[in-house]
Enzyme design. Structure first.
Site, PDB file in Angstrom:
ATOM      1  N   GLU A 144       9.534  32.717  33.158  1.00 42.51           N
ATOM      2  CA  GLU A 144       9.688  33.593  31.986  1.00 42.51           C
ATOM      3  C   GLU A 144      10.776  34.588  32.330  1.00 42.51           C
ATOM      4  OE1 GLU A 144      10.070  36.355  29.899  1.00 42.51           O
ATOM      5  OE2 GLU A 144       8.086  37.145  30.347  1.00 42.51           O
ATOM      6  N   CYS A 147      10.070  42.349  28.723  1.00 44.47           N
ATOM      7  CA  CYS A 147      10.831  41.144  28.407  1.00 44.47           C
ATOM      8  C   CYS A 147      10.933  40.904  26.909  1.00 44.47           C
ATOM      9  CB  CYS A 147      10.198  39.934  29.088  1.00 44.47           C
ATOM     10  SG  CYS A 147       8.455  39.685  28.653  1.00 44.47           S
ATOM     11  N   GLU A 204      20.511  41.659  28.145  1.00 44.74           N
ATOM     12  CA  GLU A 204      19.226  42.337  28.304  1.00 44.74           C
ATOM     13  C   GLU A 204      19.432  43.593  29.150  1.00 44.74           C
ATOM     14  OE1 GLU A 204      14.655  41.077  29.106  1.00 44.74           O
ATOM     15  OE2 GLU A 204      16.113  40.388  30.588  1.00 44.74           O
ATOM     16  N   LYS A 209       2.905  36.779  45.382  1.00 44.07           N
ATOM     17  CA  LYS A 209       3.799  37.852  45.818  1.00 44.07           C
ATOM     18  C   LYS A 209       3.947  38.868  44.698  1.00 44.07           C
ATOM     19  CE  LYS A 209       8.220  38.712  45.817  1.00 44.07           C
ATOM     20  NZ  LYS A 209       8.211  40.205  45.772  1.00 44.07           N
TER      21      LYS A 209
END
Length: 501
Positions: A265, A301, A401, A190
């Site tokens: 992750e 990231c 983040e 996906k």
């Protein structure tokens, strides 16, 4: 003049759902309209896979694994196909870079940087092709009495649900699909709804390379309904996901019922530690600020969004970081002079601006940026490179983040304080250390709770494991550890005499 990208659109992959080698529309005919984050213009559409579509894709992958040739193919066959595919990726690199620019706005100037390049994706496939005929089990001596053979084997884990983010489709597609196929698994993929066309074209090339029907299936659409149907499907053996921590937690909960294997992750708040003996403080500042601003506008990231800087070189660092911030250019991603991208959508734009506004009220000192880019680019999701100095390491700016072009700079006095500040986070993905003292570099690197630590530089390589400590995720991508993560370890015992074991 208002920016427009419609002249760059050209040919787009016009099919979205791939099931057992056949491209098809969604079962209910629904589609997603992709608007470009730099202009708001409609670029194209693709199907939104329903729960029924996902079910058919998973069943196709299940049959291909249980009955098809791929898991039982000879090592040489898989090796040759993955090498052939790597060559096709390289041969179509220009087209893939164009599609990425139309998907997520990453400029062509940045698409040549190795970690975000088509070349890196091709290298990942070749690297994992190299493991196919090398990773095996062991033959062990009997531990107890008797004459028997004790052996272990590594076998493919089964059907893999691979769920991609939008920010680095070349590399992250390769890091999931390459080891899964190399190990002999089948895959339901996906793509992110914000970077679908790039992935569809890479899949078309994989079909062209000769991958058997049903080994790789594609379902397009957002997390709801497409992603949810995929991670909860009982016939999926493993989920591999890169994205937000919140979605990662949801995947763990959703996979618990069938005890799926999970690789996650989930991002980070990676620190750069700059000591007074750094080989070049200005270069350290520009490198750190570059990870936060260039190419992806901090939407990475492993961007080093926390700079922990010794007080003796604090002002020098800030001056150089501000210099780099002033050099960042935005606009048409096909313009070689453009160095960075817009934020991916309006929701992320509002989120980043919210962090900036709260940062201004937090007591931190704003030294650069702090607002949207205006003028001809006011219609896009562009935010100025932003630097906050004198940030409290416990503040939101230093702990969450943000996923935008925002750098939090925190002063420190000595090595022990720097390590304590660096580790005082729920994340643990990456870190950077700048020093000319090799003993300090190694000492600090071992003390940091992070999956990858760069000394006087930072990069991602296909043969190295990449992943995080703490809430930055589970498992590793890259290297032998990634290949093994798509296998199960089986023990076989066989007597060598007529006596029972």
């Amino acid at each position: 003049m208002t920016l427009s990208l419609l002249s760059h659109v050209g040919r787009l992959p016009d099919q979205g759902i791939l099931i057992d080698g056949q491209w098809r529309p969604a079962a209910d005919g629904a589609s997603w309209t992709h608007t470009h984050p730099a202009t708001g213009e409609t670029i194209g559409t693709f199907p939104i896979a329903t729960e029924s579509d996902v079910d058919k894709a998973v069943h196709a992958a299940r049959i291909a694994f249980d009955e098809g040739p791929w898991p039982r193919s000879r090592a040489g066959q898989r090796v040759k196909l993955l090498h052939r595919y790597a060559d096709l990726l390289r041969a179509n690199a220009d087209e893939l870079r164009r599609l990425q620019a139309l998907d997520n706005g990453v400029p062509l100037s940045f698409a040549g940087i190795y970690a975000t390049s088509v070349e890196a994706a091709a290298d990942v496939f070749e690297h994992h092709a190299g493991w196919i005929d090398k990773v095996g089990g062991e033959t062990l001596p009997p531990y107890q009495g008797g004459d028997h053979l004790a052996m272990t084997f590594r076998e493919p884990i089964g059907v893999v649900a691979a769920i991609l983010p939008w920010n680095a489709p070349f590399l992250l597609y390769a890091q999931k699909v390459a080891p899964a196929l190399a190990a002999g698994c089948t895959v339901v993929l996906k793509p992110s709804e914000f970077a679908t066309f790039t992935v569809l074209r890479m899949v078309e090339l994989l079909v062209e390379a000769g991958l058997p029907d049903g080994v790789l299936n594609v379902v397009t659409g957002p997390g709801n309904p497409t992603g949810d149907a995929l991670v909860t499907h009982p016939l999926v053996d493993k989920v591999s996901f890169t994205g937000s921590r919140a979605v990662g937690r949801h995947i763990i909960e959703a996979s618990a019922g069938t005890l799926k294997r999970v690789s996650l992750e989930l991002g980070g708040k990676s620190p750069t530690l700059v000591f007074p003996d750094a080989p070049d403080v200005g270069l350290a500042a520009m490198t750190t600020m570059g990870t936060v601003t260039m190419g992806l506008s901090g939407q990475a990231c492993v961007a080093h969004t926390r700079a922990l800087v010794h007080r003796d070189v604090y002002d020098d660092f800030l001056n150089a970081a501000q210099l780099l911030a002033g050099m960042i250019t935005y606009g048409d991603p096909f313009d070689p002079a453009v160095l960075s991208s817009p934020l991916i959508n309006a929701k992320q734009l509002d989120r980043v601006l919210g962090y900036i506004e709260r940062g201004k009220d937090s007591g931190a000192r704003l030294v650069a940026g702090g607002s949207r880019v205006d003028g001809d680019l006011a219609g896009g999701n562009f935010v100025q490179p932003t630097i906050f100095a004198d940030v409290d390491n416990t503040a939101e700016l230093a702990q969450e983040e943000i996923f935008g072009p925002v750098l939090a700079v925190v002063p420190f006095t000595d090595e022990d304080e720097a390590i304590r500040l660096a580790n005082a986070t729920e994340y643990g993905l990456g870190a950077g250390i700048y020093t000319t003292d090799n003993r300090r570099a190694f000492r600090v690197a071992r003390a940091l709770r992070a999956g990858t630590v760069g000394i006087n530089g930072f990069q991602v390589e296909p043969h190295l494991p990449f992943g995080g400590f703490k809430q930055s995720g589970l498992g590793r991508e890259g290297g032998r550890s990634a290949f093994e993560a798509y296998t199960e370890l089986k023990t076989v015992l066989m007597p060598l005499t007529d006596e029972l074991m």
